[in-house]
Design a protein around this motif. Structure first.
Motif, PDB file in Angstrom:
ATOM      1  N   ASN A  29     -12.093  -2.066  -0.416  1.00 43.46           N
ATOM      2  CA  ASN A  29     -12.291  -3.422  -1.183  1.00 43.46           C
ATOM      3  C   ASN A  29     -10.986  -3.652  -1.965  1.00 43.46           C
ATOM      4  OD1 ASN A  29     -13.323  -5.492  -2.736  1.00 43.46           O
ATOM      5  ND2 ASN A  29     -14.365  -4.188  -4.270  1.00 43.46           N
ATOM      6  N   GLU A  60     -16.896  -0.010  -7.550  1.00 43.69           N
ATOM      7  CA  GLU A  60     -15.462  -0.073  -7.982  1.00 43.69           C
ATOM      8  C   GLU A  60     -15.012   1.115  -8.102  1.00 43.69           C
ATOM      9  OE1 GLU A  60     -15.554  -4.889  -9.491  1.00 43.69           O
ATOM     10  OE2 GLU A  60     -15.272  -3.113 -10.760  1.00 43.69           O
ATOM     11  N   GLN A 117     -13.557   3.169  -5.341  1.00 49.38           N
ATOM     12  CA  GLN A 117     -12.463   2.583  -4.851  1.00 49.38           C
ATOM     13  C   GLN A 117     -11.349   2.490  -5.734  1.00 49.38           C
ATOM     14  OE1 GLN A 117     -13.134   0.409  -1.616  1.00 49.38           O
ATOM     15  NE2 GLN A 117     -11.355   1.354  -1.653  1.00 49.38           N
TER      16      GLN A 117
END
Length: 529
Positions: A268, A404, A407
């Protein structure tokens, strides 16, 4: 309805979170340790397996290649297979590969198992770090991340120490066998007490194109970093081709991950919109350059110029590792993300000042120095690193949420690793080139009209003549000694310049601290579940 994190977290806290921290940090330390501990044992491996210096280098290259390729995939792999299963099996793969590395009877087998070991080790860094962000409440994050990063920072420093002791007293196989009991304990703790992330998303489709582009691009780039210096960089056709492959594959990978047609991207990249994370990624590249570059340069300087043994060289680095631990724990307490006592940006600035000062001191060491001569510089370096990694790490995660976090952890660890690989590649070439330039400059001073040279030459000639050497023998030995001193001084100047180069890289990256946002001391709010 939202409730304060302190309330929501109380209901969801894992009672075994400190055991989980122990299991994760031991696994992470093993992974990092295996990056540097093996380097000391490479000559012994080469002699045992009948390999050349270039061939045995693949024991390190293969490990780092697979590690770098898998690192950015860890967030996706953890989400697809479940965090507990992915971490547990990664630890098992790492431990099994360590056993087979230690029992390998050929170079091919050893390199193969090192590649498997590197692939398994990727999760022990990024997935472990992301797990700690989720398992522990915000109020404990400062201390937890400090303890975790302590292992990450100290392991490269302690690697040469442990590797030197093992190499001097045991066979090279024990470099790998020491992973077995520690790894198995880590596996038991993680598999027994860790739960899957609530942010996991089990996708049915796989972005094989993205995986292929990522593996091709990063693999080619890492190979160029690892082998470029030994192959004279772009004088070698393979380096030229792989540089072109990386230059094409990586931009295509970025384009494909951001494309709207790609409904299941493996990385991402939109998370890079977070300015704290983006600034931290560049800082981690610079810190990786300095961390691994320093661990690469100092042992070479100590052993090749100061003629210290591997054990003494490793022990010289130990106080710096302890200083790192002290600084990390201190920063973890005063830079707590819920109620920071000191602005993390101030800590980073102080850390940069200490780190660059240590490099300036190392850059002034003479060829007559000893282990004690570098003690102050190595202590400053260790303390400075502890004051850099922890605040930058906390700032990077401050505004990341949910998926997130995993990531961001993957990207941070990738940047640290790539920064280290780039640093070692640049510094090895830089030292080689600087040695040649310094030697040419010093050699120009050796001529009959140079008063200093004549005095030194005549003094040595007279000394050996007094010891019974003939006039011709005295002159020959005098020239030999001066030539050896010339080479030693040239190498010293090259290493001095290498340390200064690391300082310059750190200073160039320092303005990025201004991009980091001021920590928010207000309680973090999470949604109730």
């Amino acid at each position: 309805m939202a409730r304060p994190a302190s309330v929501a977290a109380t209901q969801e806290l894992n009672p075994y979170r400190w055991l989980i921290l122990f299991g994760l940090i031991t696994a992470a330390v093993l992974e990092i340790l295996d990056t540097t501990i093996v380097n000391v044992a490479l000559p012994q491996m080469a002699g045992s397996l009948g390999a050349t210096a270039e061939e045995i280098g693949w024991v390190s290259t293969g490990y780092i290649l697979s590690n770098v390729i898998v690192l950015p995939l860890t967030a996706w792999l953890s989400s697809r297979f479940g965090r507990r299963r992915y971490l547990s099996y990664s630890i098992l793969i790492f431990v099994a590969a360590s056993f087979f590395c230690g029992t390998s009877g050929s170079l091919g087998a050893l390199v193969f198992w090192r590649i498997i070991q590197g692939a398994g080790g990727a999760a022990l860094l990024s997935t472990a770090q992301a797990t700690l962000r989720e398992v522990f409440p915000p109020g404990e994050q400062g201390m937890v991340q400090a303890i975790y990063m302590l292992g990450i920072i100290a392991a490269p420093t302690l690697g040469p120490t442990l590797g030197g002791v093992i190499t001097d007293n045991y066979s090279w196989s024990w470099v790998f066998f020491i992973n077995l009991p520690i790894g198995l304990v880590s596996f038991f703790v993680v598999s027994a007490f860790l739960e899957d992330s609530k942010f996991s998303m089990r996708t049915k489709t796989v972005d094989w194109g993205g995986i292929a582009l990522l593996a091709t691009g990063l693999g080619a780039l890492q190979y160029v970093f690892e082998e470029g210096n030994s192959k004279s960089w772009f004088e070698d056709s393979r380096i030229v081709v792989l540089t072109a492959v990386a230059a094409i594959a990586l931009p295509l990978f970025v384009f494909w991950q951001l494309s709207k047609r790609n409904v299941t991207p493996i990385v991402n990249l939109h998370v890079l919109r977070n300015r704290d994370l983006s600034a931290a990624l560049v800082l981690f590249v610079a810190l990786g350059f300095g961390l691994y570059g320093g661990v690469f340069l100092y042992p070479m300087f100590a052993e090749n110029v100061l003629h210290l043994s591997p054990t003494i060289t490793g022990m010289a680095l130990l106080p710096g590792g302890i200083a790192t631990g002290v600084a990390a724990i201190m920063c973890g307490r005063i830079a707590n993300p819920v109620s920071p006592l000191v602005d993390a940006r101030l800590l980073i600035t102080i850390g940069l000042a200490m780190f660059t000062s240590s490099l300036v001191l190392l850059g002034r060491l003479p060829s007559t120095a000893n282990a004690d001569s570098a003690m102050l510089a190595l202590l400053l370096r260790g303390f400075g690193l502890g004051m850099l990694f922890i605040p930058i790490n906390l700032a990077a995660f401050a505004n990341l949420k949910g998926a997130e976090i995993a990531q961001g952890a993957a990207m941070l660890n990738l940047c640290r690793q790539l920064g280290g690989s780039f640093g070692i590649a640049v510094l090895s070439s830089f030292v080689t080139h600087s040695t040649a330039v310094s030697r040419a400059g010093l050699s120009a001073c050796i001529y009959a009209g140079n008063t200093a040279f004549q005095q030194r030459f005549q003094s040595l000639t007279h000394l050996f003549a007094m010891r019974g050497f003939s006039a011709q023998q005295s002159e020959s030995v005098a020239y030999s000694i001066i030539n050896r001193q010339l080479g030693n001084q040239s190498t010293t100047l090259a290493f001095n310049s290498g340390f200064i180069l690391i300082a310059i890289v750190s200073l160039v990256a320092s303005p990025l601290v201004l991009i980091l946002r001021k920590p928010n001391a207000r309680p973090i709010v999470v949604e109730a579940h």
